[in-house]
Design an enzyme around this catalytic site. Structure first.
Site: not given
Length: 144
Positions: A63-65
């Site tokens: 998960p990352h932006g």
């Protein structure tokens, strides 16, 4: 992997399972505690996940932006959490959740290093067999 991107406090092992949202929240909280992201990075992760899944295969989610939310990133860092009970990532089984915050263009390099590490079944098995966060941390430093 350098100790400034991943510290021992950013590596955890949980015996049970959690939801995808709970796993993402923990990843964001670890990155925030490390001083790498603002409190709104979790929202950025959720926006990314709504656009495209960060499930990578081989029991891994990263998960990352989004690029549009890069203002929530203060510094480059990783969080690394192993959930021995697994995480249901939209129907995909996940054991390892690696949160990534990359300052500038560094997120691509971090993503590719993690993907490469998880392409080796023997390495994944070693990470799965680690008995403590300390052992897992030392393995990650040695393998990266």
């Amino acid at each position: 992997m350098t100790r400034d991107i991943l510290g021992l406090g950013q590596v955890r092992i949980h015996a049970g399972s959690v939801s995808r949202i709970e796993a993402m929240k923990e990843a964001a909280e670890i990155l925030e505690a490390a001083g790498a992201v603002t409190a709104s990075y979790f929202d950025a992760m959720q926006q990314r996940e709504a656009t495209i899944s960060t499930y990578m295969g081989n029991e891994l989610a990263i998960p990352h932006g989004l690029n549009e939310t890069k203002g929530t990133i203060l510094d480059s860092a990783l969080s690394f959490v192993r959930y021995d009970g697994g995480v249901d990532w939209d129907g995909n089984p996940v054991t390892f959740v690696v949160g990534i915050a990359g300052k500038g263009g560094e997120h691509i390099q971090l993503l590719s290093h993690i993907a490469l590490l998880f392409s080796d079944e023997d390495d994944v098995e070693k990470l799965r067999a680690a008995q403590s966060p300390e052992e897992l941390y030392e393995l990650l430093l040695a393998m990266y």
